[in-house]
Structure formats: structure tokens, C-alpha cells
Design a protein around this motif. Structure first.
Motif, mmCIF file in Angstrom:
data_model
loop_
_atom_site.group_PDB
_atom_site.id
_atom_site.type_symbol
_atom_site.label_atom_id
_atom_site.label_comp_id
_atom_site.label_asym_id
_atom_site.label_seq_id
_atom_site.Cartn_x
_atom_site.Cartn_y
_atom_site.Cartn_z
ATOM 1 N N UNK A 116 2.225 -0.649 4.951
ATOM 2 C CA UNK A 116 1.566 -1.843 5.464
ATOM 3 C C UNK A 116 0.121 -1.969 4.982
ATOM 4 N N UNK A 117 -0.444 -0.874 4.472
ATOM 5 C CA UNK A 117 -1.825 -0.912 4.010
ATOM 6 C C UNK A 117 -1.948 -1.296 2.536
ATOM 7 N N UNK A 118 -0.808 -1.450 1.862
ATOM 8 C CA UNK A 118 -0.837 -1.746 0.421
ATOM 9 C C UNK A 118 -1.465 -3.099 0.127
ATOM 10 N N UNK A 119 -1.039 -4.131 0.856
ATOM 11 C CA UNK A 119 -1.540 -5.467 0.552
ATOM 12 C C UNK A 119 -3.021 -5.618 0.912
ATOM 13 N N UNK A 120 -3.485 -5.123 2.069
ATOM 14 C CA UNK A 120 -4.932 -5.153 2.317
ATOM 15 C C UNK A 120 -5.725 -4.388 1.255
ATOM 16 N N UNK A 121 -5.193 -3.259 0.785
ATOM 17 C CA UNK A 121 -5.855 -2.514 -0.283
ATOM 18 C C UNK A 121 -5.975 -3.369 -1.539
ATOM 19 N N UNK A 122 -4.895 -4.036 -1.887
ATOM 20 C CA UNK A 122 -4.883 -4.901 -3.065
ATOM 21 C C UNK A 122 -5.922 -6.017 -2.938
ATOM 22 N N UNK A 123 -5.995 -6.626 -1.763
ATOM 23 C CA UNK A 123 -6.948 -7.728 -1.541
ATOM 24 C C UNK A 123 -8.379 -7.248 -1.729
ATOM 25 N N UNK A 124 -8.717 -6.130 -1.124
ATOM 26 C CA UNK A 124 -10.085 -5.633 -1.238
ATOM 27 C C UNK A 124 -10.390 -5.158 -2.644
ATOM 28 N N UNK A 125 -9.378 -4.622 -3.330
ATOM 29 C CA UNK A 125 -9.567 -4.117 -4.697
ATOM 30 C C UNK A 125 -9.775 -5.258 -5.685
ATOM 31 N N UNK A 126 -9.002 -6.329 -5.547
ATOM 32 C CA UNK A 126 -9.020 -7.414 -6.531
ATOM 33 C C UNK A 126 -10.006 -8.516 -6.162
ATOM 34 N N UNK A 127 -10.117 -8.823 -4.862
ATOM 35 C CA UNK A 127 -10.957 -9.946 -4.455
ATOM 36 C C UNK A 127 -12.154 -9.541 -3.609
ATOM 37 N N UNK A 128 -12.352 -8.233 -3.433
ATOM 38 C CA UNK A 128 -13.416 -7.769 -2.553
ATOM 39 C C UNK A 128 -14.802 -8.193 -2.978
ATOM 40 N N UNK A 129 -15.016 -8.452 -4.297
ATOM 41 C CA UNK A 129 -16.343 -8.835 -4.774
ATOM 42 C C UNK A 129 -16.651 -10.311 -4.546
ATOM 43 N N UNK A 130 -15.623 -11.099 -4.112
ATOM 44 C CA UNK A 130 -15.855 -12.496 -3.758
ATOM 45 C C UNK A 130 -16.213 -12.572 -2.277
ATOM 46 N N UNK A 131 -17.417 -12.957 -1.980
ATOM 47 C CA UNK A 131 -17.868 -13.008 -0.596
ATOM 48 C C UNK A 131 -17.076 -14.054 0.190
ATOM 49 N N UNK A 132 -16.503 -13.646 1.296
ATOM 50 C CA UNK A 132 -15.791 -14.557 2.171
ATOM 51 C C UNK A 132 -14.293 -14.544 1.998
ATOM 52 N N UNK A 133 -13.787 -14.219 0.799
ATOM 53 C CA UNK A 133 -12.338 -14.243 0.575
ATOM 54 C C UNK A 133 -11.606 -13.143 1.354
ATOM 55 N N UNK A 134 -12.134 -11.907 1.378
ATOM 56 C CA UNK A 134 -11.470 -10.923 2.244
ATOM 57 C C UNK A 134 -11.453 -11.356 3.710
#
Length: 611
Positions: free
Chosen positions: A321-339
Motif C-alpha cells: 500500500x505504500x508503493x503508490x505514495x512512494x511513487x508520488x513523492x519520488x516523481x512529483x515531490x518537487x512540485x509544490x502542492x501536488x503531493x
């Protein structure tokens, strides 16, 4: 390359908290609006939105109510670990919604019930109603707690959001707007939350695919990894996912929710017209299909990203269950607000499920146990305040049960399967009543009880066999060949394997068959008991309690002569002389004009009153 989770958690900044907070604030404002500035609330307004809703909010609420955060996180994880074949379950929705709209919903609409379990008393006996209600209360209370806790736990490690803070925010915001604003607040917040779910999931998955190299590149990578299987016609019922388990088994799994579940039936009956409810169900089938396919493809995108450095094997995360949140933070974490938008989308799923559950549980207790039991003459004003109090109680109970769910550990997945094990028997008792006019109340009660025991035996046996490694899930191959700096992995001593032995064959049954098995167990046992104890007298049966499918084929069914001829509506106090054995003579008013309330103690015949 291995991912530093600590660095990713630090990316969740003030902009993300602001987006997440805005979603909670808007939900609370909707509750304030309908609670303080909307139409004065009586019981009907609080529980049924005054039957004034239209297609759009109801359709969005139907989508959001059971598309919980567990689904949004679990579907990508499922595809990542087991393959894309899970996408087939989306096609079951196109069987479920017409069935719900034309076979089950018309019965509830004709009877104009507030609690769907009121039907079980009208058709069978009060004890059958109470058994169904109690089972639903236990099931829904535990499920709501898990729906809140599971995503909070999954997001905590990757985003840095404290589990207890996020759980508290979700529970108390949900309690606030549901208790204050009633059904209208629930429906409109569900609509908002469904839009947030769609927007966040589609944007993240599309961006992730483009970032990897495009949809074709994602697909090709999954083909190479053996995860692109589209169909499997294996007829073996123990095979976890096949065409048959996902479409046929999926039909029974989802019809338990969209056909006879209190949370959904309550939404159908909150609309202005019957056609609006049918339209809402049609829209829901398309919406659910799009969301399911999107989430399934999300699992392929996650696999493409981590195909050579599995985060679970490398120790970056501890569960799927932690795979998709990991992916979001890894790929989009540098965009402020998207996470923050992603977290808002995930918790929107939790909010919608819990608010729907609170409202439906309040309706169940009020209608089935207070009005239908020890305080039948309660005033409307007292009913309204009781509804609010019950909604508050179940919200606080959800918060308390979160701490029970926390102690479940690896048994969490077992607790989730309870939803499937309970849904089948409940579907079975409604199906027995609507499609088998001859079934009596003794058969219904015993059939439901036997089915519940049988399904829990199968489900618990399956979990024990998994724990003892007698049943192993068919995980796809995972690689860590591309990982670097795997400091999290510690050497372990692998003991000599011990043959755990073979489990009982029934324990290998795919979980997708649980609802169908439970349903047919009720029907078979119920009809056998009816055969022994004496069939229902169809002359004293209310024709409104039967599915339209039975009335369509009435003239070709044996033993249907005089259907409803002796039926007496005890509350109205008049014999319905228009109900006859002829299908054409059944009162057309049954389709449109029904009494707002039905008799609480109606029993069709002498045999069916003895339990």
C-alpha cells in the motif's frame, strides 16, 4: 537506485499542507451551510435529504462511497505485484448497475423504506431484519475504522504525515459535517471528494507515464516483466484472478454494495424521481470503470519506474500500500502542492466512505431498533436529534476502533476480507426474498445464519493457511538488480524449509467467489428449510416485495396463483383488493405511489412467524 524515504518526506511542505487543509475546510463549510443555512432539518431531511436530490451529486456519491482510499492505494499495488489482469473487474460494473437499477432498486423504491432492512421484516419477520441489521452494523463499523487507518499508515512513512494527526483530522472533520449537515452535506461533499479523487489520480498517473517515456514505453516494460496479461479463462475457482472470478465473482461482490447495501440504497431514495436514481446508477458504471482502469494502469506506471529496484524487497517500504505514495513523492515531490493534492485525493476516499457509513448506520439504528423495536412512537423532533446523536456516536466509535485496527498488524488484510464474507450472506437473504416468493422466514433466518458461519469458516481458514504458508500468493517476479546503496537490507539466516502440508481444498477458494458462495448458500439452505417447514402463502404476500423480474414471468412460475390477493396493509388498514393473481391486475400504483411508512410487524403467514 534505492530511494531515500527521509528525503522524500521532507518534500511534503507548507504548500501541500495548505492544499490538504483546503479540502478539509471546504468539506466542513458544506456541513455548516446545510446545517445552519439550509432547509430546517427533520428526520427525513437529515437521513434522506428530503428526497430532493438530483442525478449528479447522487452519482458522484455512489462512486465515492465505496471507492475508498484502500481501493485507490490497493489497486496500483495489486497490479504491481500480481499483474494487469485485475483490470477485468471493471467490466463487472456494467452487469452490476443494470441489475441494481432494474431488479433490486425498484423493490426499495416501491416500499419507500428508510432502512433497507425494513424490507426483511415486511417480507419475512422482524428477527430476520434484526439479524441483518446487527451484522451490517458490525461490518460497517470495523470497515470504516480500517478505511481511515490503512491509508494513514501507508502515507505516514512516505510523506511524513503523522498517523494520529491525520486520523484525528479525518474523523473529526467527517463527524462535524455529517452530524451538522446530514445527507445533503454527505452527498455534496462526496461529489467534491470524488472530483478530487479523479483529478489527482488521473494527473499523477498521466504525468508519471509521460515522465517515464510515454504510455507505450510503460506498456512494453510491463510486457517484459510479465505483468501485461489481459485475460485468463482458467475455470479453476481456486485461481486467484481469472475472467470468471473477476467478472462473474466481481458481479456478486459489487451487487452486494450497489444492490442491497444500506449506504447506497439510502442514496437512491434521496432523489426526486425514480428515473434520476436509474440515471445515477448508469453514470456510476462508467465512472467506476474509468477510475478502476486508471488506478490499474497506475500500477503499471509504478512497475515501470521500479522494475529493477523493487522498493519492498530493497526495504524502502514495508508493504504494497505504500508503493503508490512512494511513487508520488519520488516523481512529483518537487512540485509544490501536488503531493498535497494526492493526499487530499486519498483521504477524500476515506472521508466519503466514513460519512456514508455514519449516516447509514444512524438510519439503521433509528429505523430498525428504535422505531422498529422499543420506541415505535418516537416523535419526529426526537427522531431528528436521535439521528444526529447516532451519527456522532458512530463517528466517535470509528475513531476509537482505529486504535483496535492499529493492533491488528498483519491481520489487517484479514479484517478487510470480512467485508466480502458478510456481503454475500446479506445479498443472499435479500435475493431469497425478492426472487423466491415461496421462501418463508424460517428458511431466511436459518439460511442467513448458516451462510455467515460457513463464510467465516472459509475466510478464517484461508487466512490461517496463508499464515502457515500452506497457501502462497502468486506474486510476479521482482528485481533489485538496479538498486544501489542498499543499506536497509540486513543478512538473515534462512531456516530449512518445512513442508506445511496441504490445506483443506475449500480454503483455496478465490476471495472473489466469497460473495457468490455466501449468496447461494443462503438461497439453497433457505429453500431446503422452506421445503421442510412449509412454503410461504403467496396470496398473503405483498407483491411489492418481489423483484420486477418475478412479476414479469409470474404467469409461467408455478404456485403463483392469487399472488397478493389476501394481502392486507395493516398500517393503512385496508385490504388491497386490486392485487390479484393476474400480473396485469397488480395495482399500478405500486410503481409510483407508495405509503411513506409500512407496517413494522407485518408477517405474511402463520408458518413464517415461528422462529
Amino acid at each position: 537506485m534505492a530511494v531515500d524515504v527521509g528525503d522524500l518526506a521532507n518534500r511534503f511542505g507548507w504548500a501541500d499542507y495548505a492544499v490538504f487543509g483546503a479540502m478539509l475546510a471546504v468539506s466542513a463549510i458544506i456541513g455548516i451551510f446545510y446545517g445552519c443555512f439550509g432547509k430546517k432539518q427533520d428526520t427525513n431531511e437529515f437521513l434522506m435529504a428530503g428526497k430532493s436530490m438530483t442525478t449528479f451529486p447522487v452519482a458522484m456519491s455512489l462512486i465515492a462511497s465505496f471507492m475508498s482510499a484502500i481501493t485507490l492505494l490497493g489497486t496500483p499495488s495489486e497490479v504491481y505485484q500480481f499483474g494487469f489482469i485485475y483490470w477485468l473487474i471493471g467490466f463487472s460494473y456494467f452487469l452490476v448497475m443494470p441489475s441494481a437499477a432494474y431488479l433490486y432498486f425498484p423493490v426499495f423504491y416501491k416500499l419507500q423504506v428508510t432502512s433497507c432492512y425494513e424490507y426483511l421484516e415486511r417480507r419475512f419477520h422482524r428477527r430476520v431484519r434484526w439479524l441483518g441489521s446487527i451484522v451490517f452494523i458490525i461490518q460497517m463499523s470495523l470497515y470504516m475504522a480500517i478505511v481511515v487507518y490503512a491509508p494513514a499508515l501507508a502515507l505516514a512513512q512516505v510523506t511524513g504525515l503523522d498517523v494520529y494527526i491525520s486520523v484525528s483530522l479525518i474523523c473529526f472533520v467527517c463527524i462535524f459535517y455529517t452530524t451538522l449537515g446530514g445527507m445533503k452535506a454527505v452527498l455534496w461533499t462526496d461529489a467534491l471528494q470524488a472530483l478530487i479523487m479523479y483529478g489527482s489520480m488521473i494527473f499523477i498517473i498521466v504525468y508519471g507515464a509521460v515522465d517515464y517515456g510515454g504510455f507505450e514505453a510503460v506498456w512494453n516494460r510491463n510486457v517484459e516483466g510479465g505483468r501485461a496479461q489481459l485475460i485468463d479463462f482458467d475455470p479453476n475457482p481456486t485461481t486467484r484472478h481469472t475472467f470468471w472470478t473477476l467478472i462473474v465473482g466481481g458481479y456478486f461482490t459489487w451487487i452486494t454494495i450497489y444492490g442491497v447495501n444500506q449506504a447506497q440504497v439510502q442514496r437512491y431514495l434521496s432523489v426526486q424521481t425514480r428515473q434520476m436514481a436509474v440515471n445515477a446508477l448508469g453514470s456510476t458504471s462508467v465512472g467506476l470503470f474509468v477510475l478502476m482502469i486508471t488506478c490499474a494502469f497506475g500500477g503499471m506506471v509504478v512497475y515501470a519506474k521500479y522494475h529493477d529496484c523493487d522498493p519492498i524487497t530493497s526495504g524502502v517500504v514495508t508493504k504494497g500500500d505504500q508503493l503508490f505514495p512512494l511513487f508520488v513523492m519520488d516523481v512529483l515531490g518537487h512540485f509544490k502542492g501536488l503531493p498535497g493534492l494526492f493526499v487530499a485525493g486519498i483521504f477524500s476516499g476515506a472521508l466519503s466512505t466514513v460519512s456514508s457509513g455514519m449516516n447509514s448506520l444512524a438510519a439503521i439504528v433509528l429505523e430498525d431498533f428504535i422505531k422498529g423495536g422499543f420506541y415505535p412512537n418516537i416523535s419526529d423532533n426526537a427522531s431528528t436529534w436521535t439521528s444526529r446523536g447516532l451519527s456522532l456516536f458512530f463517528g466517535l466509535l470509528t475513531f476509537a476502533l482505529v486504535f483496535v485496527a492499529e493492533q491488528l498488524g498483519n491481520v489487517l488484510s484479514a479484517a478487510l476480507s470480512i467485508f466480502g464474507m458478510v456481503g454475500g450472506p446479506l445479498l443472499g437473504v435479500f435475493t431469497l426474498g425478492m426472487f423466491f416468493p415461496w421462501a418463508n422466514s424460517i428458511g431466511a433466518f436459518i439460511g442467513e445464519f448458516v451462510s455467515l458461519v460457513f463464510m467465516f469458516w472459509i475466510g478464517v481458514g484461508n487466512q490461517i493457511a496463508k499464515t502457515n504458508h500452506q497457501i502462497n500468493l502468486p506474486f510476479q517476479e521482482l528485481s533489485i538488480a538496479g538498486c544501489q546503496n542498499l543499506t536497509r537490507i540486513e543478512p538473515t539466516i534462512v531456516p530449512e524449509p518445512i513442508d506445511p502440508g496441504e490445506p483443506l481444498g475449500i480454503f483455496r477458494l478465490s476471495y472473489m467467489w466469497y460473495s457468490a458462495t455466501g449468496c447461494f448458500t443462503v438461497i439453497v439452505v433457505g429453500l431446503l428449510v422452506t421445503l421442510v417447514t412449509g412454503k410461504q402463502d403467496v396470496r398473503s404476500l405483498d407483491p411489492r416485495c418481489l423483484s420486477p423480474a418475478v412479476l414479469w414471468f409470474q404467469r409461467w412460475l408455478p404456485g403463483m396463483d392469487g399472488l397478493g390477493a389476501d394481502f392486507v396493509d395493516e398500517e393503512v388498514g385496508l385490504k388491497d383488493s386490486k392485487s390479484t393473481s393476474s400480473m396485469g391486475n397488480i395495482n399500478p400504483g405500486f410503481e409510483t405511489e407508495m405509503p411513506e411508512k409500512a407496517v413494522n410487524g407485518f408477517t405474511p403467514d402463520k408458518e413464517s412467524t415461528k422462529l
